[in-house]
Write a protein that holds these residues in place. Structure first.
Motif, PDB file in Angstrom:
ATOM      1  N   ASP A  21       1.256  -1.616  -0.120  1.00  0.00           N
ATOM      2  CA  ASP A  21      -0.321   0.407  -0.090  1.00  0.00           C
ATOM      3  C   ASP A  21       0.889   0.984   0.044  1.00  0.00           C
ATOM      4  OD1 ASP A  21      -1.552   2.136   0.129  1.00  0.00           O
ATOM      5  OD2 ASP A  21      -2.852   1.326   1.915  1.00  0.00           O
ATOM      6  N   VAL A  22       1.002   1.868  -1.291  1.00  0.00           N
ATOM      7  CA  VAL A  22       1.880   2.994  -0.866  1.00  0.00           C
ATOM      8  C   VAL A  22       1.592   3.704  -0.659  1.00  0.00           C
ATOM      9  CG1 VAL A  22       3.154   2.122  -3.418  1.00  0.00           C
ATOM     10  CG2 VAL A  22       1.312   3.489  -3.459  1.00  0.00           C
ATOM     11  N   THR A  23       0.358   4.145  -0.154  1.00  0.00           N
ATOM     12  CA  THR A  23      -0.374   5.114   0.495  1.00  0.00           C
ATOM     13  C   THR A  23       0.579   5.090   2.288  1.00  0.00           C
ATOM     14  OG1 THR A  23      -2.079   4.503   1.044  1.00  0.00           O
ATOM     15  CG2 THR A  23      -2.192   5.656  -1.355  1.00  0.00           C
ATOM     16  N   ALA A  33       5.821  -3.915   3.218  1.00  0.00           N
ATOM     17  CA  ALA A  33       4.862  -4.426   2.753  1.00  0.00           C
ATOM     18  C   ALA A  33       5.295  -5.654   3.685  1.00  0.00           C
ATOM     19  CB  ALA A  33       4.368  -4.543   1.551  1.00  0.00           C
ATOM     20  N   ILE A  34       6.461  -6.418   3.402  1.00  0.00           N
ATOM     21  CA  ILE A  34       6.255  -7.588   3.590  1.00  0.00           C
ATOM     22  C   ILE A  34       5.972  -8.663   5.201  1.00  0.00           C
ATOM     23  CG2 ILE A  34       7.949  -9.807   4.223  1.00  0.00           C
ATOM     24  CD1 ILE A  34       8.833  -9.043   1.659  1.00  0.00           C
ATOM     25  N   ARG A  35       6.307  -7.239   6.389  1.00  0.00           N
ATOM     26  CA  ARG A  35       6.687  -6.820   7.474  1.00  0.00           C
ATOM     27  C   ARG A  35       5.100  -6.826   8.153  1.00  0.00           C
ATOM     28  NH1 ARG A  35      11.023  -3.236   6.785  1.00  0.00           N
ATOM     29  NH2 ARG A  35      13.378  -4.651   7.452  1.00  0.00           N
ATOM     30  N   ALA A  36       4.620  -5.966   7.003  1.00  0.00           N
ATOM     31  CA  ALA A  36       2.692  -6.106   7.916  1.00  0.00           C
ATOM     32  C   ALA A  36       2.055  -7.079   7.520  1.00  0.00           C
ATOM     33  CB  ALA A  36       1.951  -4.796   5.745  1.00  0.00           C
ATOM     34  N   ALA A  37       2.421  -7.496   6.028  1.00  0.00           N
ATOM     35  CA  ALA A  37       2.029  -9.403   5.756  1.00  0.00           C
ATOM     36  C   ALA A  37       2.000 -10.361   6.922  1.00  0.00           C
ATOM     37  CB  ALA A  37       2.307  -9.299   4.501  1.00  0.00           C
ATOM     38  N   ILE A  38       3.290 -10.059   7.644  1.00  0.00           N
ATOM     39  CA  ILE A  38       3.812 -10.845   9.150  1.00  0.00           C
ATOM     40  C   ILE A  38       2.291 -10.541   9.614  1.00  0.00           C
ATOM     41  CG2 ILE A  38       5.359 -11.770   9.852  1.00  0.00           C
ATOM     42  CD1 ILE A  38       7.262 -11.455   7.448  1.00  0.00           C
ATOM     43  N   ALA A 241     -11.661 -21.915  -5.621  1.00  0.00           N
ATOM     44  CA  ALA A 241     -10.210 -21.971  -5.161  1.00  0.00           C
ATOM     45  C   ALA A 241     -10.315 -22.332  -4.008  1.00  0.00           C
ATOM     46  CB  ALA A 241     -10.161 -20.626  -6.000  1.00  0.00           C
ATOM     47  N   GLN A 242      -9.163 -22.936  -3.754  1.00  0.00           N
ATOM     48  CA  GLN A 242      -9.444 -23.208  -2.361  1.00  0.00           C
ATOM     49  C   GLN A 242      -9.190 -21.812  -1.091  1.00  0.00           C
ATOM     50  OE1 GLN A 242      -7.317 -26.755  -4.103  1.00  0.00           O
ATOM     51  NE2 GLN A 242      -7.569 -27.800  -1.673  1.00  0.00           N
ATOM     52  N   ASN A 243      -8.131 -21.267  -1.980  1.00  0.00           N
ATOM     53  CA  ASN A 243      -7.473 -19.484  -1.609  1.00  0.00           C
ATOM     54  C   ASN A 243      -7.148 -19.329  -2.312  1.00  0.00           C
ATOM     55  OD1 ASN A 243      -6.111 -18.267   0.727  1.00  0.00           O
ATOM     56  ND2 ASN A 243      -4.265 -19.273   0.735  1.00  0.00           N
ATOM     57  N   VAL A 244      -6.892 -17.574  -2.274  1.00  0.00           N
ATOM     58  CA  VAL A 244      -7.564 -16.388  -3.099  1.00  0.00           C
ATOM     59  C   VAL A 244      -5.986 -15.207  -2.596  1.00  0.00           C
ATOM     60  CG1 VAL A 244      -9.281 -16.442  -3.018  1.00  0.00           C
ATOM     61  CG2 VAL A 244      -7.866 -14.561  -1.821  1.00  0.00           C
ATOM     62  N   THR A 245      -4.886 -15.395  -3.627  1.00  0.00           N
ATOM     63  CA  THR A 245      -3.972 -14.035  -3.444  1.00  0.00           C
ATOM     64  C   THR A 245      -4.720 -12.653  -4.062  1.00  0.00           C
ATOM     65  OG1 THR A 245      -2.258 -15.700  -4.228  1.00  0.00           O
ATOM     66  CG2 THR A 245      -1.674 -13.365  -5.032  1.00  0.00           C
ATOM     67  N   PHE A 246      -4.438 -11.778  -3.150  1.00  0.00           N
ATOM     68  CA  PHE A 246      -5.351 -10.572  -2.887  1.00  0.00           C
ATOM     69  C   PHE A 246      -4.359  -9.693  -2.273  1.00  0.00           C
ATOM     70  CE2 PHE A 246      -4.546 -11.478   1.499  1.00  0.00           C
ATOM     71  CZ  PHE A 246      -4.191 -10.403   2.082  1.00  0.00           C
ATOM     72  N   GLU A 247      -5.050  -8.556  -2.932  1.00  0.00           N
ATOM     73  CA  GLU A 247      -4.557  -6.865  -3.126  1.00  0.00           C
ATOM     74  C   GLU A 247      -6.025  -6.256  -2.499  1.00  0.00           C
ATOM     75  OE1 GLU A 247      -1.943  -6.314  -5.519  1.00  0.00           O
ATOM     76  OE2 GLU A 247      -3.652  -5.685  -7.641  1.00  0.00           O
ATOM     77  N   GLN A 248      -5.662  -4.818  -1.978  1.00  0.00           N
ATOM     78  CA  GLN A 248      -6.623  -3.413  -2.271  1.00  0.00           C
ATOM     79  C   GLN A 248      -7.505  -3.557  -1.577  1.00  0.00           C
ATOM     80  OE1 GLN A 248      -7.646  -2.331  -6.114  1.00  0.00           O
ATOM     81  NE2 GLN A 248      -5.925  -2.084  -7.160  1.00  0.00           N
ATOM     82  N   TYR A 249      -7.732  -4.693  -1.095  1.00  0.00           N
ATOM     83  CA  TYR A 249      -8.306  -5.091   0.571  1.00  0.00           C
ATOM     84  C   TYR A 249      -7.907  -5.769   1.547  1.00  0.00           C
ATOM     85  CZ  TYR A 249     -10.002  -9.353  -0.813  1.00  0.00           C
ATOM     86  OH  TYR A 249      -9.993 -10.877  -0.457  1.00  0.00           O
ATOM     87  N   LEU A 250      -8.305  -5.992   2.593  1.00  0.00           N
ATOM     88  CA  LEU A 250      -7.691  -7.221   3.745  1.00  0.00           C
ATOM     89  C   LEU A 250      -8.508  -8.092   3.176  1.00  0.00           C
ATOM     90  CD1 LEU A 250      -6.774  -4.425   6.786  1.00  0.00           C
ATOM     91  CD2 LEU A 250      -5.560  -5.711   4.728  1.00  0.00           C
ATOM     92  N   ALA A 251      -8.204  -9.583   3.296  1.00  0.00           N
ATOM     93  CA  ALA A 251      -9.050 -10.760   3.193  1.00  0.00           C
ATOM     94  C   ALA A 251      -9.412 -11.195   4.324  1.00  0.00           C
ATOM     95  CB  ALA A 251      -8.462 -11.727   1.930  1.00  0.00           C
TER      96      ALA A 251
END
Length: 255
Positions: A21-23, A33-38, A241-251
């Protein structure tokens, strides 16, 4: 040898190019971005490109222009030079895969997409696959690799057969790909799934009802998908699908 995809890849939504999220100062494939996902507990999908001195760099595009404060192809820059090029929308430079592996350290599932270096989805591959394999040596945690190029996936089967691998797949409409119709038609059928010893595919979420996808699922393939951008798209995708790759919202995490 076919290696099953670890269960964690089916129970944690996968943040596309990490939780970018560049904003918020988190560019695609960045450390932030990796730290935020963790912190959020999401699985992470990242991309790797090759430097001029054959190091695996965590970066999506073939060229630097869109994502970094530089221009031209990634592959003409050394790893040391790329590590000094700042990402747009943040305060970090481009990381090496080895550094990202140290950062993730098995805390969440990590899915690595090896970008096509051949340019034609052909057999002129090997250097980036060798670099990725070297970096993965000794990694302890849920990890998997994938590529649009089936030759890349088959090469990974030879180099590190113990790591789960899959194909990134699509409807391959000619207008969407700079490839000949015969290449698109070939890839559309996902013919290399068994030959590459795959255990999963990650398919375009808009095309999940394709008969070949359903056939693979019925045969036991794990079905992931890319790239879901809203809860509504996710609801439709999860019908297959059993799982999603997502962006622009929080799955949300599955119950």
């Amino acid at each position: 040898m076919r290696v099953s995809l670890p269960e964690e890849f089916l129970t944690r939504p996968l943040a596309h190019r990490a939780l970018h999220d560049v904003t918020a100062g988190r560019p695609e494939n960045s450390r932030a971005a990796i730290r935020a996902a963790i912190v959020a507990g999401y699985g992470i999908e990242i991309d790797v490109q090759m430097s001029a001195d054959e190091s695996a760099m965590v970066f999506h595009d073939d060229n630097l222009d869109r994502l970094a404060m530089a221009t031209g192809p990634v592959r003409v820059q050394t790893a040391c030079a790329l590590e000094k090029i700042e990402l747009r929308g943040g305060s970090e430079a481009i990381p090496r895969l080895a550094e990202v592996l140290e950062l993730v350290a098995g805390q969440v599932p990590l899915l690595i997409e090896i970008k096509d270096q051949d340019g034609e989805m052909g057999a002129n591959v090997g250097a980036l696959e060798r670099a990725v394999t070297a970096d993965l040596a000794g990694y302890d945690g849920p990890i998997a690799v994938m590529s649009f190029n089936p030759n890349s996936v088959r090469h990974m089967a030879d180099l590190c057969p113990e790591i789960p691998r899959g194909l990134v797949t699509d409807a391959y409409q000619v207008q969407d790909w700079p490839l000949p119709e015969e290449t698109c038609a070939f890839l559309r059928g996902i013919p290399d799934y068994d030959a590459a010893g795959c255990s999963f595919i990650s398919h375009n979420h808009k095309d999940l009802r394709r008969p070949r996808v359903m056939e693979l699922k019925a045969a036991g393939a794990a079905i992931l998908c890319w790239t879901v951008k809203s809860p509504q798209e996710e609801e439709r995708a999860r019908q297959i699908a059993q799982n999603v790759t997502f962006e622009q919202y929080l799955a949300p995490f599955p119950a």
